[in-house]
Design an enzyme around this catalytic site. Structure first.
Site, PDB file in Angstrom:
ATOM      1  N   CYS A   1       0.829  -1.199   0.000  1.00 59.93           N
ATOM      2  CA  CYS A   1       0.000   0.000   0.000  1.00 59.93           C
ATOM      3  C   CYS A   1       0.870   1.259   0.000  1.00 59.93           C
ATOM      4  CB  CYS A   1      -0.988  -0.041   1.162  1.00 59.93           C
ATOM      5  SG  CYS A   1      -2.328   1.172   1.017  1.00 59.93           S
TER       6      CYS A   1
ATOM      7  N   HIS B   1      -3.741  -5.017   0.285  1.00 61.95           N
ATOM      8  CA  HIS B   1      -3.339  -5.479   1.615  1.00 61.95           C
ATOM      9  C   HIS B   1      -3.376  -7.006   1.669  1.00 61.95           C
ATOM     10  CE1 HIS B   1      -3.153  -1.639   3.805  1.00 61.95           C
ATOM     11  NE2 HIS B   1      -4.088  -1.248   2.959  1.00 61.95           N
TER      12      HIS B   1
ATOM     13  N   SER C   1      -1.400 -16.549  37.481  1.00 57.46           N
ATOM     14  CA  SER C   1      -2.749 -15.981  37.540  1.00 57.46           C
ATOM     15  C   SER C   1      -3.807 -17.039  37.288  1.00 57.46           C
ATOM     16  CB  SER C   1      -2.894 -14.880  36.492  1.00 57.46           C
ATOM     17  OG  SER C   1      -2.821 -15.431  35.185  1.00 57.46           O
TER      18      SER C   1
ATOM     19  N   VAL D   1      -3.159 -18.781  30.672  1.00 55.78           N
ATOM     20  CA  VAL D   1      -2.186 -19.463  29.830  1.00 55.78           C
ATOM     21  C   VAL D   1      -0.856 -18.723  29.795  1.00 55.78           C
ATOM     22  CG1 VAL D   1      -3.080 -18.343  27.736  1.00 55.78           C
ATOM     23  CG2 VAL D   1      -1.795 -20.467  27.543  1.00 55.78           C
ATOM     24  N   ASP D   2      -0.865 -17.396  29.820  1.00 54.01           N
ATOM     25  CA  ASP D   2       0.378 -16.636  29.676  1.00 54.01           C
ATOM     26  C   ASP D   2       1.340 -16.905  30.830  1.00 54.01           C
ATOM     27  OD1 ASP D   2      -0.969 -15.589  27.505  1.00 54.01           O
ATOM     28  OD2 ASP D   2      -1.531 -13.741  28.535  1.00 54.01           O
ATOM     29  N   SER D   3       0.864 -16.736  32.050  1.00 59.73           N
ATOM     30  CA  SER D   3       1.754 -16.952  33.193  1.00 59.73           C
ATOM     31  C   SER D   3       2.148 -18.418  33.312  1.00 59.73           C
ATOM     32  CB  SER D   3       1.095 -16.468  34.489  1.00 59.73           C
ATOM     33  OG  SER D   3      -0.093 -17.180  34.771  1.00 59.73           O
ATOM     34  N   ALA D   4       1.242 -19.328  32.940  1.00 61.97           N
ATOM     35  CA  ALA D   4       1.557 -20.753  33.027  1.00 61.97           C
ATOM     36  C   ALA D   4       2.661 -21.136  32.050  1.00 61.97           C
ATOM     37  CB  ALA D   4       0.304 -21.584  32.762  1.00 61.97           C
TER      38      ALA D   4
ATOM     39  N   GLU E   1      -2.283  -8.841   3.973  1.00 64.71           N
ATOM     40  CA  GLU E   1      -2.334  -9.327   5.356  1.00 64.71           C
ATOM     41  C   GLU E   1      -3.741  -9.514   5.896  1.00 64.71           C
ATOM     42  OE1 GLU E   1      -2.158  -4.787   5.757  1.00 64.71           O
ATOM     43  OE2 GLU E   1      -1.486  -6.343   4.368  1.00 64.71           O
TER      44      GLU E   1
END
Length: 525
Positions: free
Chosen positions: A93, A179, A233, A236-239, A181
Protein backbone atom coordinates in the site's frame (compact mmCIF):
# COMPACT_ATOMS: atom_id res chain seq x y z
CA UNK A 1 18.45 -7.19 31.01
CA UNK A 2 19.08 -9.70 28.26
CA UNK A 3 16.37 -9.30 25.63
CA UNK A 4 15.07 -11.89 23.13
CA UNK A 5 16.92 -9.97 20.43
CA UNK A 6 20.15 -11.46 21.78
CA UNK A 7 19.27 -15.04 20.83
CA UNK A 8 21.25 -16.37 17.90
CA UNK A 9 19.13 -18.93 16.05
CA UNK A 10 17.87 -18.77 12.45
CA UNK A 11 15.01 -16.34 11.82
CA UNK A 12 14.53 -15.74 15.54
CA UNK A 13 14.77 -12.23 17.00
CA UNK A 14 18.51 -12.10 16.22
CA UNK A 15 17.74 -11.85 12.48
CA UNK A 16 14.16 -10.67 12.05
CA UNK A 17 12.01 -9.64 9.16
CA UNK A 18 11.41 -6.01 10.07
CA UNK A 19 8.00 -4.51 9.36
CA UNK A 20 8.63 -0.79 8.88
CA UNK A 21 5.52 0.95 10.21
CA UNK A 22 4.39 4.00 8.23
CA UNK A 23 1.38 4.51 10.50
CA UNK A 24 -0.65 1.52 9.36
CA UNK A 25 -3.50 0.13 11.43
CA UNK A 26 -2.40 -3.29 10.19
CA UNK A 27 1.33 -3.17 11.03
CA UNK A 28 0.98 -5.68 13.88
CA UNK A 29 -1.19 -7.88 11.68
CA UNK A 30 1.53 -7.93 9.01
CA UNK A 31 4.02 -9.10 11.62
CA UNK A 32 1.65 -11.83 12.68
CA UNK A 33 1.07 -13.02 9.11
CA UNK A 34 4.82 -13.20 8.55
CA UNK A 35 5.08 -15.40 11.62
CA UNK A 36 2.32 -17.61 10.26
CA UNK A 37 4.73 -18.32 7.43
CA UNK A 38 7.10 -19.50 10.19
CA UNK A 39 9.48 -16.57 9.93
CA UNK A 40 10.09 -14.24 12.87
CA UNK A 41 9.10 -10.60 12.41
CA UNK A 42 8.92 -7.47 14.48
CA UNK A 43 7.56 -3.97 13.92
CA UNK A 44 9.78 -0.88 13.98
CA UNK A 45 8.74 2.75 13.35
CA UNK A 46 9.56 4.41 10.04
CA UNK A 47 11.55 6.96 12.05
CA UNK A 48 14.23 4.36 12.80
CA UNK A 49 17.52 5.37 11.21
CA UNK A 50 19.37 3.35 8.61
CA UNK A 51 22.04 2.66 11.23
CA UNK A 52 19.45 1.28 13.66
CA UNK A 53 17.92 -0.92 10.99
CA UNK A 54 21.30 -2.17 9.78
CA UNK A 55 22.28 -3.00 13.36
CA UNK A 56 19.29 -5.32 13.62
CA UNK A 57 20.66 -7.32 10.65
CA UNK A 58 17.22 -7.94 9.12
CA UNK A 59 16.77 -10.86 6.77
CA UNK A 60 14.06 -8.90 4.91
CA UNK A 61 12.01 -5.72 5.14
CA UNK A 62 8.27 -5.21 4.73
CA UNK A 63 7.15 -1.60 4.24
CA UNK A 64 3.68 -1.20 5.72
CA UNK A 65 0.72 0.83 4.57
CA UNK A 66 -0.20 4.16 6.08
CA UNK A 67 -2.89 6.85 6.00
CA UNK A 68 -0.88 9.56 4.24
CA UNK A 69 -0.37 10.50 0.60
CA UNK A 70 3.24 10.42 -0.55
CA UNK A 71 2.68 14.02 -1.72
CA UNK A 72 1.28 15.32 1.57
CA UNK A 73 3.32 17.71 3.67
CA UNK A 74 4.87 15.83 6.54
CA UNK A 75 4.14 12.44 5.01
CA UNK A 76 6.55 9.68 6.10
CA UNK A 77 9.45 9.40 3.70
CA UNK A 78 11.32 6.32 2.62
CA UNK A 79 15.08 6.72 2.79
CA UNK A 80 16.36 5.32 -0.54
CA UNK A 81 19.32 3.88 1.37
CA UNK A 82 16.88 1.40 2.88
CA UNK A 83 16.63 -0.23 -0.53
CA UNK A 84 20.41 -0.52 -0.77
CA UNK A 85 20.93 -2.64 2.33
CA UNK A 86 21.11 -5.77 0.21
CA UNK A 87 18.06 -7.40 1.82
CA UNK A 88 14.76 -8.35 0.16
CA UNK A 89 12.03 -5.70 0.40
CA UNK A 90 8.25 -5.94 0.02
CA UNK A 91 6.18 -2.76 -0.11
CA UNK A 92 2.48 -2.79 0.85
CA UNK A 93 0.00 0.00 0.00
CA UNK A 94 1.70 3.24 1.13
CA UNK A 95 4.98 1.34 1.45
CA UNK A 96 4.53 0.21 -2.16
CA UNK A 97 4.02 3.79 -3.35
CA UNK A 98 6.93 5.13 -1.29
CA UNK A 99 9.11 2.35 -2.69
CA UNK A 100 8.05 3.14 -6.27
CA UNK A 101 8.74 6.84 -5.80
CA UNK A 102 12.16 6.23 -4.23
CA UNK A 103 13.18 3.97 -7.12
CA UNK A 104 12.12 6.42 -9.84
CA UNK A 105 8.60 5.21 -10.57
CA UNK A 106 5.58 7.52 -10.85
CA UNK A 107 2.88 7.91 -8.20
CA UNK A 108 -0.07 10.06 -9.27
CA UNK A 109 -3.52 11.29 -8.27
CA UNK A 110 -5.53 9.31 -10.83
CA UNK A 111 -8.92 10.51 -9.61
CA UNK A 112 -9.99 6.92 -9.05
CA UNK A 113 -10.00 5.68 -5.50
CA UNK A 114 -10.31 2.08 -4.39
CA UNK A 115 -11.56 1.25 -0.92
CA UNK A 116 -12.63 -2.23 0.07
CA UNK A 117 -12.97 -5.35 -2.05
CA UNK A 118 -11.45 -4.88 -5.52
CA UNK A 119 -10.83 -7.14 -8.50
CA UNK A 120 -7.14 -7.73 -9.21
CA UNK A 121 -5.87 -8.90 -12.60
CA UNK A 122 -2.66 -10.91 -12.48
CA UNK A 123 -0.38 -10.17 -15.45
CA UNK A 124 2.41 -12.64 -14.73
CA UNK A 125 5.52 -12.76 -12.57
CA UNK A 126 6.53 -14.93 -9.65
CA UNK A 127 4.73 -13.21 -6.77
CA UNK A 128 1.31 -14.39 -7.98
CA UNK A 129 2.30 -17.49 -9.93
CA UNK A 130 -0.14 -20.40 -9.68
CA UNK A 131 -2.80 -18.06 -8.26
CA UNK A 132 -6.05 -17.11 -10.07
CA UNK A 133 -5.62 -14.60 -12.90
CA UNK A 134 -8.55 -12.64 -11.49
CA UNK A 135 -8.90 -12.52 -7.71
CA UNK A 136 -10.46 -10.32 -5.01
CA UNK A 137 -8.14 -8.17 -2.89
CA UNK A 138 -8.62 -5.47 -0.25
CA UNK A 139 -7.62 -1.99 -1.36
CA UNK A 140 -7.43 1.32 0.52
CA UNK A 141 -5.81 4.02 -1.62
CA UNK A 142 -6.38 7.33 -3.36
CA UNK A 143 -3.02 7.74 -5.13
CA UNK A 144 -1.76 5.04 -7.49
CA UNK A 145 1.49 3.92 -9.09
CA UNK A 146 1.12 4.69 -12.80
CA UNK A 147 4.62 3.71 -13.94
CA UNK A 148 6.90 1.12 -12.38
CA UNK A 149 10.58 1.92 -11.76
CA UNK A 150 13.08 0.88 -14.43
CA UNK A 151 13.90 -2.80 -14.27
CA UNK A 152 10.62 -3.78 -12.59
CA UNK A 153 7.93 -5.95 -14.14
CA UNK A 154 4.29 -4.92 -13.70
CA UNK A 155 2.65 -8.13 -12.48
CA UNK A 156 -0.88 -7.00 -11.55
CA UNK A 157 -3.37 -4.21 -12.17
CA UNK A 158 -6.83 -3.09 -11.11
CA UNK A 159 -9.40 -0.56 -12.28
CA UNK A 160 -7.91 2.18 -10.12
CA UNK A 161 -4.28 1.05 -10.06
CA UNK A 162 -2.53 0.58 -13.43
CA UNK A 163 0.40 -0.83 -11.47
CA UNK A 164 -1.15 -2.82 -8.64
CA UNK A 165 1.98 -4.92 -8.13
CA UNK A 166 5.52 -4.97 -9.44
CA UNK A 167 8.62 -7.06 -8.88
CA UNK A 168 12.31 -7.32 -9.71
CA UNK A 169 13.02 -10.92 -8.79
CA UNK A 170 16.76 -10.72 -9.45
CA UNK A 171 17.00 -7.79 -7.00
CA UNK A 172 14.60 -9.47 -4.53
CA UNK A 173 12.31 -6.44 -4.52
CA UNK A 174 8.53 -6.46 -4.86
CA UNK A 175 5.47 -4.44 -3.95
CA UNK A 176 1.68 -4.62 -3.95
CA UNK A 177 -0.95 -1.88 -3.77
CA UNK A 178 -3.44 -4.09 -1.93
CA UNK A 179 -3.34 -5.48 1.61
CA UNK A 180 -2.25 -9.14 1.56
CA UNK A 181 -2.33 -9.33 5.36
CA UNK A 182 -6.12 -9.00 5.79
CA UNK A 183 -8.55 -11.88 5.55
CA UNK A 184 -10.49 -10.03 2.83
CA UNK A 185 -7.58 -10.84 0.47
CA UNK A 186 -8.07 -14.62 0.17
CA UNK A 187 -4.69 -15.33 -1.45
CA UNK A 188 -2.76 -12.75 0.56
CA UNK A 189 -1.01 -15.23 2.84
CA UNK A 190 0.24 -17.14 -0.19
CA UNK A 191 1.66 -13.92 -1.64
CA UNK A 192 3.43 -13.10 1.63
CA UNK A 193 4.79 -16.63 1.86
CA UNK A 194 6.04 -16.47 -1.72
CA UNK A 195 7.93 -13.27 -0.98
CA UNK A 196 9.44 -14.67 2.22
CA UNK A 197 10.38 -18.10 0.94
CA UNK A 198 11.00 -17.53 -2.80
CA UNK A 199 12.14 -13.90 -3.07
CA UNK A 200 13.92 -13.71 0.29
CA UNK A 201 14.93 -17.37 0.42
CA UNK A 202 14.02 -17.73 4.10
CA UNK A 203 13.44 -21.07 5.74
CA UNK A 204 10.47 -21.90 7.95
CA UNK A 205 12.40 -21.76 11.22
CA UNK A 206 9.91 -19.96 13.49
CA UNK A 207 8.32 -23.15 14.84
CA UNK A 208 7.02 -23.91 18.34
CA UNK A 209 9.99 -26.19 19.03
CA UNK A 210 12.54 -23.59 17.93
CA UNK A 211 10.73 -20.82 19.80
CA UNK A 212 10.65 -22.87 23.01
CA UNK A 213 14.31 -23.85 22.76
CA UNK A 214 15.40 -20.28 22.03
CA UNK A 215 13.40 -18.85 24.91
CA UNK A 216 14.71 -21.45 27.35
CA UNK A 217 18.27 -20.49 26.39
CA UNK A 218 17.39 -16.81 26.73
CA UNK A 219 16.14 -17.37 30.27
CA UNK A 220 19.24 -19.37 31.22
CA UNK A 221 21.43 -16.56 29.93
CA UNK A 222 19.50 -13.87 31.78
CA UNK A 223 19.05 -15.59 35.14
CA UNK A 224 22.33 -17.50 35.26
CA UNK A 225 22.69 -19.05 38.72
CA UNK A 226 20.03 -16.80 40.22
CA UNK A 227 16.61 -17.56 41.64
CA UNK A 228 13.28 -16.41 40.26
CA UNK A 229 9.69 -15.99 41.33
CA UNK A 230 6.81 -16.32 38.90
CA UNK A 231 3.33 -15.06 39.54
CA UNK A 232 0.63 -17.46 38.40
CA UNK A 233 -2.75 -15.98 37.54
CA UNK A 234 -4.31 -19.21 36.35
CA UNK A 235 -4.12 -18.04 32.75
CA UNK A 236 -2.19 -19.46 29.83
CA UNK A 237 0.38 -16.64 29.68
CA UNK A 238 1.75 -16.95 33.19
CA UNK A 239 1.56 -20.75 33.03
CA UNK A 240 3.61 -20.96 29.82
CA UNK A 241 6.09 -18.36 31.10
CA UNK A 242 6.53 -20.37 34.29
CA UNK A 243 6.92 -23.65 32.41
CA UNK A 244 9.63 -22.09 30.21
CA UNK A 245 11.53 -20.73 33.17
CA UNK A 246 11.26 -23.97 35.11
CA UNK A 247 12.59 -25.85 32.10
CA UNK A 248 15.53 -23.42 32.11
CA UNK A 249 16.44 -23.21 35.82
CA UNK A 250 14.57 -26.07 37.52
CA UNK A 251 13.87 -25.80 41.23
CA UNK A 252 15.42 -22.34 41.42
CA UNK A 253 11.98 -21.11 40.36
CA UNK A 254 9.29 -20.56 42.96
CA UNK A 255 5.79 -20.01 41.61
CA UNK A 256 3.52 -17.78 43.67
CA UNK A 257 -0.21 -17.69 43.18
CA UNK A 258 -1.69 -14.55 44.67
CA UNK A 259 -5.35 -14.99 45.49
CA UNK A 260 -6.33 -11.34 45.37
CA UNK A 261 -10.01 -12.09 45.82
CA UNK A 262 -10.71 -10.96 42.26
CA UNK A 263 -10.79 -14.45 40.76
CA UNK A 264 -13.65 -16.26 39.10
CA UNK A 265 -15.38 -19.19 40.77
CA UNK A 266 -13.13 -22.24 41.21
CA UNK A 267 -9.96 -20.68 39.79
CA UNK A 268 -7.79 -21.01 42.88
CA UNK A 269 -8.40 -24.75 43.11
CA UNK A 270 -7.83 -25.16 39.37
CA UNK A 271 -4.43 -23.46 39.49
CA UNK A 272 -3.30 -25.48 42.48
CA UNK A 273 -4.40 -28.72 40.82
CA UNK A 274 -3.67 -28.40 37.08
CA UNK A 275 -0.42 -26.44 36.99
CA UNK A 276 1.37 -28.41 39.69
CA UNK A 277 0.24 -31.69 38.14
CA UNK A 278 1.58 -30.63 34.73
CA UNK A 279 4.94 -29.19 35.81
CA UNK A 280 5.78 -30.37 39.31
CA UNK A 281 6.75 -26.78 40.11
CA UNK A 282 7.12 -25.36 43.60
CA UNK A 283 3.90 -23.44 44.26
CA UNK A 284 3.11 -21.10 47.14
CA UNK A 285 -0.38 -19.63 47.51
CA UNK A 286 -0.79 -16.21 49.12
CA UNK A 287 -4.22 -15.30 50.48
CA UNK A 288 -4.35 -11.52 50.00
CA UNK A 289 -8.04 -10.90 49.31
CA UNK A 290 -8.61 -8.62 52.30
CA UNK A 291 -5.50 -6.55 51.52
CA UNK A 292 -6.58 -5.97 47.93
CA UNK A 293 -10.14 -5.05 48.85
CA UNK A 294 -8.92 -2.56 51.46
CA UNK A 295 -6.58 -0.94 48.91
CA UNK A 296 -9.38 -0.72 46.34
CA UNK A 297 -11.91 0.75 48.75
CA UNK A 298 -13.44 3.94 47.40
CA UNK A 299 -11.64 3.70 44.04
CA UNK A 300 -13.78 3.70 40.88
CA UNK A 301 -11.39 5.01 38.19
CA UNK A 302 -10.22 2.18 35.90
CA UNK A 303 -6.59 3.33 35.75
CA UNK A 304 -6.54 3.79 39.50
CA UNK A 305 -7.78 0.25 40.05
CA UNK A 306 -5.27 -1.22 37.61
CA UNK A 307 -2.31 0.50 39.23
CA UNK A 308 -3.44 -0.37 42.76
CA UNK A 309 -3.82 -4.02 41.80
CA UNK A 310 -0.41 -4.01 40.12
CA UNK A 311 1.22 -2.39 43.16
CA UNK A 312 -0.43 -4.75 45.66
CA UNK A 313 0.45 -7.69 43.45
CA UNK A 314 4.16 -6.89 43.66
CA UNK A 315 3.96 -6.27 47.40
CA UNK A 316 2.45 -9.73 47.83
CA UNK A 317 5.41 -11.17 45.95
CA UNK A 318 7.86 -9.35 48.17
CA UNK A 319 6.14 -10.84 51.19
CA UNK A 320 6.29 -14.30 49.63
CA UNK A 321 10.03 -13.94 49.05
CA UNK A 322 10.64 -13.16 52.71
CA UNK A 323 8.39 -15.95 53.93
CA UNK A 324 9.27 -18.92 51.74
CA UNK A 325 12.85 -18.61 50.50
CA UNK A 326 14.49 -19.28 53.88
CA UNK A 327 17.07 -16.54 53.68
CA UNK A 328 17.84 -17.02 49.99
CA UNK A 329 17.29 -14.19 47.56
CA UNK A 330 15.19 -14.14 44.41
CA UNK A 331 16.47 -11.49 42.04
CA UNK A 332 14.09 -12.11 39.15
CA UNK A 333 10.35 -11.80 38.65
CA UNK A 334 8.79 -13.75 35.77
CA UNK A 335 5.77 -12.25 34.02
CA UNK A 336 3.65 -13.44 31.11
CA UNK A 337 3.70 -10.15 29.20
CA UNK A 338 2.75 -10.58 25.51
CA UNK A 339 3.44 -8.49 22.41
CA UNK A 340 -0.08 -6.94 22.37
CA UNK A 341 0.40 -5.94 26.04
CA UNK A 342 3.56 -4.05 25.14
CA UNK A 343 1.96 -2.39 22.11
CA UNK A 344 -1.18 -1.30 23.98
CA UNK A 345 0.92 0.08 26.83
CA UNK A 346 2.76 2.43 24.47
CA UNK A 347 5.77 0.17 24.17
CA UNK A 348 6.96 1.45 20.81
CA UNK A 349 7.86 4.74 19.20
CA UNK A 350 4.81 6.58 17.97
CA UNK A 351 2.35 4.39 19.83
CA UNK A 352 -0.29 5.85 22.12
CA UNK A 353 -0.91 4.49 25.60
CA UNK A 354 -4.34 2.86 25.42
CA UNK A 355 -4.42 1.60 28.99
CA UNK A 356 -1.95 0.45 31.62
CA UNK A 357 -1.51 -3.30 31.54
CA UNK A 358 -1.17 -5.10 34.85
CA UNK A 359 1.96 -6.76 33.43
CA UNK A 360 3.54 -3.55 32.14
CA UNK A 361 2.53 -0.04 33.15
CA UNK A 362 0.98 -0.99 36.48
CA UNK A 363 4.28 -1.94 38.11
CA UNK A 364 5.49 0.25 40.98
CA UNK A 365 8.42 2.59 40.40
CA UNK A 366 10.37 0.96 43.23
CA UNK A 367 10.20 -2.53 41.74
CA UNK A 368 12.74 -4.69 43.57
CA UNK A 369 13.01 -7.48 41.02
CA UNK A 370 14.56 -7.66 37.58
CA UNK A 371 11.77 -8.57 35.17
CA UNK A 372 11.97 -11.73 33.09
CA UNK A 373 9.42 -11.57 30.26
CA UNK A 374 10.13 -14.51 27.94
CA UNK A 375 6.85 -14.09 26.02
CA UNK A 376 6.94 -10.34 25.36
CA UNK A 377 7.51 -10.79 21.62
CA UNK A 378 4.84 -13.49 21.15
CA UNK A 379 1.21 -13.36 20.15
CA UNK A 380 -1.35 -15.43 22.04
CA UNK A 381 -1.58 -18.22 19.46
CA UNK A 382 2.21 -18.60 19.59
CA UNK A 383 2.09 -18.82 23.38
CA UNK A 384 -0.47 -21.63 23.16
CA UNK A 385 1.71 -23.47 20.63
CA UNK A 386 4.77 -23.16 22.87
CA UNK A 387 2.71 -24.39 25.83
CA UNK A 388 1.71 -27.50 23.92
CA UNK A 389 5.35 -28.00 22.90
CA UNK A 390 6.26 -27.94 26.61
CA UNK A 391 3.62 -30.56 27.38
CA UNK A 392 1.09 -28.41 29.23
CA UNK A 393 -2.45 -29.85 29.18
CA UNK A 394 -5.28 -28.39 27.12
CA UNK A 395 -7.03 -27.28 30.31
CA UNK A 396 -4.25 -24.71 30.62
CA UNK A 397 -3.22 -23.82 27.06
CA UNK A 398 -6.78 -23.60 25.68
CA UNK A 399 -8.09 -21.47 28.55
CA UNK A 400 -9.78 -18.24 27.53
CA UNK A 401 -7.78 -15.09 28.35
CA UNK A 402 -8.45 -13.50 31.72
CA UNK A 403 -6.90 -10.17 32.74
CA UNK A 404 -4.32 -9.96 35.52
CA UNK A 405 -6.47 -7.50 37.53
CA UNK A 406 -9.26 -10.07 37.35
CA UNK A 407 -12.84 -9.14 38.15
CA UNK A 408 -11.59 -5.83 39.53
CA UNK A 409 -11.74 -4.34 36.05
CA UNK A 410 -15.01 -6.03 35.19
CA UNK A 411 -16.89 -4.09 37.84
CA UNK A 412 -17.65 -0.60 36.56
CA UNK A 413 -17.45 1.27 39.84
CA UNK A 414 -16.00 0.56 43.26
CA UNK A 415 -14.97 -3.03 43.97
CA UNK A 416 -16.65 -4.54 47.04
CA UNK A 417 -17.01 -8.08 48.34
CA UNK A 418 -20.75 -8.07 47.64
CA UNK A 419 -20.29 -6.86 44.08
CA UNK A 420 -17.61 -9.49 43.49
CA UNK A 421 -19.98 -12.23 44.67
CA UNK A 422 -22.67 -10.93 42.30
CA UNK A 423 -20.33 -10.82 39.32
CA UNK A 424 -18.70 -14.15 40.16
CA UNK A 425 -22.11 -15.86 40.17
CA UNK A 426 -23.15 -14.31 36.84
CA UNK A 427 -19.79 -15.16 35.26
CA UNK A 428 -20.03 -18.81 36.32
CA UNK A 429 -23.46 -19.07 34.67
CA UNK A 430 -22.15 -17.60 31.41
CA UNK A 431 -19.14 -19.93 31.31
CA UNK A 432 -21.30 -22.94 32.12
CA UNK A 433 -23.82 -22.19 29.36
CA UNK A 434 -21.20 -21.39 26.70
CA UNK A 435 -19.39 -24.65 27.45
CA UNK A 436 -22.65 -26.62 27.37
CA UNK A 437 -23.42 -25.09 23.96
CA UNK A 438 -20.00 -26.14 22.61
CA UNK A 439 -18.91 -22.56 21.96
CA UNK A 440 -15.61 -22.48 23.86
CA UNK A 441 -13.50 -22.89 20.72
CA UNK A 442 -15.47 -20.23 18.82
CA UNK A 443 -15.14 -17.50 21.42
CA UNK A 444 -11.79 -15.88 22.16
CA UNK A 445 -13.10 -14.71 25.51
CA UNK A 446 -16.33 -13.51 27.04
CA UNK A 447 -15.90 -10.85 29.70
CA UNK A 448 -18.93 -10.54 31.96
CA UNK A 449 -19.22 -6.98 33.27
CA UNK A 450 -21.21 -5.66 36.23
CA UNK A 451 -22.39 -2.07 35.83
CA UNK A 452 -22.25 -1.45 39.55
CA UNK A 453 -22.76 2.30 39.31
CA UNK A 454 -25.88 1.89 37.16
CA UNK A 455 -29.36 0.98 38.34
CA UNK A 456 -31.98 -0.46 36.00
CA UNK A 457 -35.74 -0.51 36.62
CA UNK A 458 -37.37 -3.92 36.27
CA UNK A 459 -40.36 -6.02 37.25
CA UNK A 460 -39.94 -9.40 38.91
CA UNK A 461 -42.96 -11.22 40.27
CA UNK A 462 -45.51 -8.56 41.12
CA UNK A 463 -42.97 -6.04 42.33
CA UNK A 464 -40.80 -3.30 40.95
CA UNK A 465 -37.04 -3.89 41.09
CA UNK A 466 -34.11 -1.56 40.88
CA UNK A 467 -31.10 -3.74 40.05
CA UNK A 468 -27.81 -3.69 38.21
CA UNK A 469 -27.28 -4.58 34.52
CA UNK A 470 -24.86 -7.32 33.49
CA UNK A 471 -23.04 -6.92 30.16
CA UNK A 472 -21.96 -9.89 28.05
CA UNK A 473 -18.91 -9.21 25.85
CA UNK A 474 -18.26 -12.34 23.72
CA UNK A 475 -15.54 -11.69 21.14
CA UNK A 476 -13.72 -13.61 18.43
CA UNK A 477 -10.06 -12.87 17.73
CA UNK A 478 -6.74 -14.40 16.76
CA UNK A 479 -4.36 -12.33 18.85
CA UNK A 480 -6.37 -9.65 20.73
CA UNK A 481 -4.96 -6.89 18.51
CA UNK A 482 -8.32 -6.79 16.72
CA UNK A 483 -11.59 -8.50 17.63
CA UNK A 484 -15.17 -8.88 16.45
CA UNK A 485 -18.19 -9.59 18.61
CA UNK A 486 -19.22 -13.24 18.48
CA UNK A 487 -22.65 -14.10 17.08
CA UNK A 488 -23.82 -16.27 19.96
CA UNK A 489 -27.04 -18.14 19.07
CA UNK A 490 -30.17 -16.44 20.41
CA UNK A 491 -31.30 -19.51 22.30
CA UNK A 492 -27.99 -19.58 24.21
CA UNK A 493 -28.30 -15.88 25.03
CA UNK A 494 -31.86 -16.50 26.20
CA UNK A 495 -30.76 -19.25 28.59
CA UNK A 496 -27.97 -17.07 29.96
CA UNK A 497 -30.27 -14.09 30.48
CA UNK A 498 -33.00 -16.15 32.10
CA UNK A 499 -30.64 -17.88 34.50
CA UNK A 500 -28.82 -14.70 35.53
CA UNK A 501 -31.97 -12.70 36.20
CA UNK A 502 -33.52 -15.62 38.10
CA UNK A 503 -30.47 -16.82 40.03
CA UNK A 504 -28.34 -13.74 40.69
CA UNK A 505 -29.63 -11.29 43.27
CA UNK A 506 -29.32 -7.59 42.45
CA UNK A 507 -29.34 -8.21 38.66
CA UNK A 508 -32.50 -7.55 36.63
CA UNK A 509 -31.14 -6.89 33.15
CA UNK A 510 -28.64 -8.59 30.79
CA UNK A 511 -27.30 -6.72 27.76
CA UNK A 512 -25.03 -7.71 24.87
CA UNK A 513 -22.00 -5.65 23.78
CA UNK A 514 -21.80 -5.79 19.96
CA UNK A 515 -18.78 -3.50 19.48
CA UNK A 516 -15.68 -4.61 17.59
CA UNK A 517 -12.06 -3.77 18.47
CA UNK A 518 -11.31 -1.13 17.33
CA UNK A 519 -13.01 1.14 18.31
CA UNK A 520 -13.55 -0.54 21.69
CA UNK A 521 -11.05 -2.57 23.68
CA UNK A 522 -12.05 -6.08 24.72
CA UNK A 523 -12.23 -5.23 28.42
CA UNK A 524 -14.50 -2.42 29.54
CA UNK A 525 -11.85 -1.00 31.86
Amino acid sequence: MVQPADIDVPETPARPVLVVDFGAQYAQLIARRVREARVFSEVIPHTASIEEIRARQPVALVLSGGPASVYADGAPKLDPALLDLGVPVLGICYGFQAMAQALGGIVAHTGTREYGRTELKVLGGKLHSDLPEVQPVWMSHGDAVTAAPDGFDVVASSAGAPVAAFEAFDRRLAGVQYHPEVMHTPHGQQVLSRFLHDFAGLGAQWTPANIANALIEQVRTQIGDGHAICGLSGGVDSAVAAALVQRAIGDRLTCVFVDHGLLRAGERAQVQRDFVAATGANLVTVDAAETFLEALSGVSAPEGKRKIIGRQFIRAFEGAVRDVLDGKTAEFLVQGTLYPDVVESGGGSGTANIKSHHNVGGLPDDLKFTLVEPLRLLFKDEVRAVGRELGLPEEIVARQPFPGPGLGIRIVGEVTAKRLDTLRHADSIVREELTAAGLDNQIWQCPVVLLADVRSVGVQGDGRTYGHPIVLRPVSSEDAMTADWTRVPYEVLERISTRITNEVAEVNRVVLDITSKPPATIEWE
